[in-house]
Design a protein around this motif. Structure first.
Motif, PDB file in Angstrom:
ATOM      1  N   SER A  22       0.832  -1.209   0.000  1.00 57.05           N
ATOM      2  CA  SER A  22       0.000   0.000   0.000  1.00 57.05           C
ATOM      3  C   SER A  22       0.860   1.250   0.000  1.00 57.05           C
ATOM      4  CB  SER A  22      -0.934   0.003   1.210  1.00 57.05           C
ATOM      5  OG  SER A  22      -1.933  -0.986   1.062  1.00 57.05           O
ATOM      6  N   ILE A  23       1.894   1.282   0.813  1.00 61.83           N
ATOM      7  CA  ILE A  23       2.763   2.461   0.859  1.00 61.83           C
ATOM      8  C   ILE A  23       3.439   2.673  -0.491  1.00 61.83           C
ATOM      9  CG2 ILE A  23       4.825   3.460   1.914  1.00 61.83           C
ATOM     10  CD1 ILE A  23       4.041   1.910   4.494  1.00 61.83           C
ATOM     11  N   ASP A  24       3.920   1.598  -1.081  1.00 63.42           N
ATOM     12  CA  ASP A  24       4.629   1.716  -2.363  1.00 63.42           C
ATOM     13  C   ASP A  24       3.717   2.188  -3.485  1.00 63.42           C
ATOM     14  OD1 ASP A  24       6.907   0.895  -1.098  1.00 63.42           O
ATOM     15  OD2 ASP A  24       6.921  -1.128  -1.951  1.00 63.42           O
ATOM     16  N   PHE A  25       2.425   1.822  -3.429  1.00 60.14           N
ATOM     17  CA  PHE A  25       1.515   2.269  -4.482  1.00 60.14           C
ATOM     18  C   PHE A  25       1.003   3.679  -4.225  1.00 60.14           C
ATOM     19  CE2 PHE A  25      -2.715   2.851  -6.354  1.00 60.14           C
ATOM     20  CZ  PHE A  25      -2.362   2.765  -7.688  1.00 60.14           C
ATOM     21  N   TRP A  26       0.347   3.885  -3.083  1.00 61.86           N
ATOM     22  CA  TRP A  26      -0.329   5.164  -2.855  1.00 61.86           C
ATOM     23  C   TRP A  26       0.657   6.324  -2.733  1.00 61.86           C
ATOM     24  CZ3 TRP A  26      -5.161   5.130  -4.162  1.00 61.86           C
ATOM     25  CH2 TRP A  26      -5.872   3.925  -4.093  1.00 61.86           C
ATOM     26  N   GLU A  27       1.805   6.089  -2.094  1.00 59.17           N
ATOM     27  CA  GLU A  27       2.797   7.155  -2.010  1.00 59.17           C
ATOM     28  C   GLU A  27       3.848   7.030  -3.110  1.00 59.17           C
ATOM     29  OE1 GLU A  27       4.790   9.502   1.570  1.00 59.17           O
ATOM     30  OE2 GLU A  27       5.434   7.397   1.515  1.00 59.17           O
ATOM     31  N   GLY A  28       4.312   5.803  -3.373  1.00 59.29           N
ATOM     32  CA  GLY A  28       5.418   5.614  -4.305  1.00 59.29           C
ATOM     33  C   GLY A  28       5.055   5.729  -5.771  1.00 59.29           C
ATOM     34  N   VAL A  29       3.781   5.509  -6.117  1.00 60.15           N
ATOM     35  CA  VAL A  29       3.330   5.672  -7.504  1.00 60.15           C
ATOM     36  C   VAL A  29       2.501   6.946  -7.647  1.00 60.15           C
ATOM     37  CG1 VAL A  29       1.952   4.694  -9.395  1.00 60.15           C
ATOM     38  CG2 VAL A  29       3.388   3.188  -7.995  1.00 60.15           C
ATOM     39  N   THR A  63      -4.496  -3.006   6.301  1.00 60.28           N
ATOM     40  CA  THR A  63      -3.462  -3.948   5.852  1.00 60.28           C
ATOM     41  C   THR A  63      -3.273  -5.064   6.866  1.00 60.28           C
ATOM     42  OG1 THR A  63      -1.630  -2.706   6.868  1.00 60.28           O
ATOM     43  CG2 THR A  63      -2.261  -2.101   4.617  1.00 60.28           C
ATOM     44  N   ASN A  64      -2.777  -6.181   6.369  1.00 63.82           N
ATOM     45  CA  ASN A  64      -2.523  -7.348   7.205  1.00 63.82           C
ATOM     46  C   ASN A  64      -1.342  -8.084   6.600  1.00 63.82           C
ATOM     47  OD1 ASN A  64      -2.623 -10.043   8.319  1.00 63.82           O
ATOM     48  ND2 ASN A  64      -4.722  -9.614   8.974  1.00 63.82           N
ATOM     49  N   GLU A  65      -0.306  -8.317   7.390  1.00 66.96           N
ATOM     50  CA  GLU A  65       0.909  -8.943   6.869  1.00 66.96           C
ATOM     51  C   GLU A  65       0.692 -10.393   6.441  1.00 66.96           C
ATOM     52  OE1 GLU A  65       3.657  -6.984   6.201  1.00 66.96           O
ATOM     53  OE2 GLU A  65       2.046  -5.581   6.720  1.00 66.96           O
ATOM     54  N   ASN A  66      -0.446 -10.983   6.791  1.00 63.42           N
ATOM     55  CA  ASN A  66      -0.757 -12.350   6.352  1.00 63.42           C
ATOM     56  C   ASN A  66      -1.430 -12.391   4.987  1.00 63.42           C
ATOM     57  OD1 ASN A  66       0.251 -13.551   8.722  1.00 63.42           O
ATOM     58  ND2 ASN A  66      -1.642 -13.054   9.806  1.00 63.42           N
ATOM     59  N   ARG A  67      -1.762 -11.220   4.418  1.00 66.74           N
ATOM     60  CA  ARG A  67      -2.415 -11.177   3.103  1.00 66.74           C
ATOM     61  C   ARG A  67      -1.381 -10.867   2.028  1.00 66.74           C
ATOM     62  NH1 ARG A  67      -7.185  -8.398   5.840  1.00 66.74           N
ATOM     63  NH2 ARG A  67      -6.307  -6.389   5.212  1.00 66.74           N
ATOM     64  N   GLN A  68      -1.474 -11.591   0.928  1.00 72.51           N
ATOM     65  CA  GLN A  68      -0.567 -11.394  -0.198  1.00 72.51           C
ATOM     66  C   GLN A  68      -1.271 -10.599  -1.302  1.00 72.51           C
ATOM     67  OE1 GLN A  68       2.713 -12.365  -0.163  1.00 72.51           O
ATOM     68  NE2 GLN A  68       2.195 -12.862   1.964  1.00 72.51           N
ATOM     69  N   PRO A  69      -0.542  -9.745  -2.015  1.00 74.67           N
ATOM     70  CA  PRO A  69      -1.162  -9.009  -3.131  1.00 74.67           C
ATOM     71  C   PRO A  69      -1.741  -9.953  -4.176  1.00 74.67           C
ATOM     72  CG  PRO A  69       0.991  -8.097  -2.600  1.00 74.67           C
ATOM     73  CD  PRO A  69       0.862  -9.372  -1.818  1.00 74.67           C
ATOM     74  N   ASP A  70      -2.924  -9.628  -4.652  1.00 73.31           N
ATOM     75  CA  ASP A  70      -3.587 -10.385  -5.717  1.00 73.31           C
ATOM     76  C   ASP A  70      -3.979  -9.396  -6.806  1.00 73.31           C
ATOM     77  OD1 ASP A  70      -5.133 -11.876  -7.409  1.00 73.31           O
ATOM     78  OD2 ASP A  70      -6.610 -12.477  -5.898  1.00 73.31           O
ATOM     79  N   PRO A  71      -3.292  -9.425  -7.960  1.00 72.03           N
ATOM     80  CA  PRO A  71      -3.555  -8.433  -9.005  1.00 72.03           C
ATOM     81  C   PRO A  71      -4.787  -8.711  -9.860  1.00 72.03           C
ATOM     82  CG  PRO A  71      -1.826  -9.929  -9.705  1.00 72.03           C
ATOM     83  CD  PRO A  71      -2.186 -10.327  -8.303  1.00 72.03           C
ATOM     84  N   ALA A  72      -5.530  -9.801  -9.579  1.00 67.88           N
ATOM     85  CA  ALA A  72      -6.728 -10.093 -10.368  1.00 67.88           C
ATOM     86  C   ALA A  72      -7.708  -8.928 -10.268  1.00 67.88           C
ATOM     87  CB  ALA A  72      -7.388 -11.374  -9.873  1.00 67.88           C
ATOM     88  N   ARG A  73      -8.316  -8.559 -11.385  1.00 67.83           N
ATOM     89  CA  ARG A  73      -9.210  -7.401 -11.381  1.00 67.83           C
ATOM     90  C   ARG A  73     -10.361  -7.594 -10.413  1.00 67.83           C
ATOM     91  NH1 ARG A  73     -11.274  -6.516 -17.286  1.00 67.83           N
ATOM     92  NH2 ARG A  73     -12.648  -5.031 -16.249  1.00 67.83           N
ATOM     93  N   ASN A  74     -10.733  -6.525  -9.757  1.00 69.00           N
ATOM     94  CA  ASN A  74     -11.837  -6.570  -8.799  1.00 69.00           C
ATOM     95  C   ASN A  74     -13.146  -6.848  -9.526  1.00 69.00           C
ATOM     96  OD1 ASN A  74     -10.006  -5.964  -6.861  1.00 69.00           O
ATOM     97  ND2 ASN A  74     -10.836  -3.959  -6.340  1.00 69.00           N
ATOM     98  N   PRO A  75     -14.078  -7.552  -8.868  1.00 72.91           N
ATOM     99  CA  PRO A  75     -15.369  -7.811  -9.514  1.00 72.91           C
ATOM    100  C   PRO A  75     -16.128  -6.522  -9.778  1.00 72.91           C
ATOM    101  CG  PRO A  75     -15.427  -8.443  -7.205  1.00 72.91           C
ATOM    102  CD  PRO A  75     -14.003  -8.120  -7.517  1.00 72.91           C
TER     103      PRO A  75
END
Length: 201
Positions: A22-29, A63-75
């Motif tokens: 989240s930090i890398d996207f919202w702030e870094g991008v 955020t939760n450190e047990n969740r992995q990024p999933d790039p599949a498009r949202n429904p």
């Protein structure tokens, strides 16, 4: 029965994966300052990240450190969020395609929406993001929404398909006439060139 009158968007909260994504996207991008963080008060195992999108309001992410990024498009079913749109300047808009290409992020390229220009791409979790740049600035004391309301009335009155720059220009003229008085008795368009100026060279 009375309405509950809202006065703007307070914040939008998304469910994220791990904190750093989240930090890398919202702030870094997207350049949104990461302004504070605290536990998710409803789910103690999660963190709650807060970002400033540029107008002092908030985009927040659980955020939760047990969740992995999933790039599949949202429904995109009924009731689901379709996309989030953020305002960018004309200067920034002109560079978005290049900056996304540098990161290997797929995007739509520039899309003309009549009253604004847009470009779309997905965040690392599959959410559709739009960067939008209005084609106009409202007159002093007016908002973009007021110009669009007037432009809509003009468009419908002329039977046109969608708002164009012609409708926007006329809407701005009408708003200025309503809001700013004049000493002139006649505000209609004039041609002061009794002798036409030479051809521009």
């Amino acid at each position: 029965m009375k309405k509950i009158q809202v006065q703007g968007v307070h914040h939008i909260t998304l469910i994220g994966a791990d904190r750093q994504t989240s930090i890398d996207f919202w702030e870094g991008v997207l350049g949104m300052p990461f302004i504070f963080e605290q536990p998710n008060l409803d789910v103690p195992a999660e963190s709650h990240l807060y970002f400033d999108p540029g107008d002092g309001r908030l985009i927040t992410v659980f955020t939760n450190e047990n969740r992995q990024p999933d790039p599949a498009r949202n429904p995109e079913g009924i009731g689901n969020l379709h996309h989030l749109a953020f305002t960018v300047s004309r200067a920034t808009y002109s560079l978005i395609s290049e900056r996304l290409d540098e990161r290997g992020i797929n995007h739509t390229g520039e899309v003309d929406r009549g009253f604004m220009d847009s470009i779309y791409f997905r965040d690392p979790l599959g959410q559709l993001i739009e960067c939008a740049c209005y084609k106009f600035e409202p007159p002093a004391g007016s908002s973009h929404a007021q110009v669009l309301f007037e432009a809509h009335q003009i468009r419908v009155g002329q039977g046109d398909h969608h708002i164009s720059e012609e409708h926007l220009a006329e809407a701005i003229r009408l708003l200025v006439e309503r809001q700013q008085r004049t000493l002139s008795a006649d505000r209609t368009a004039k041609d002061p060139y009794t002798v036409k100026p030479p051809v521009w060279d």
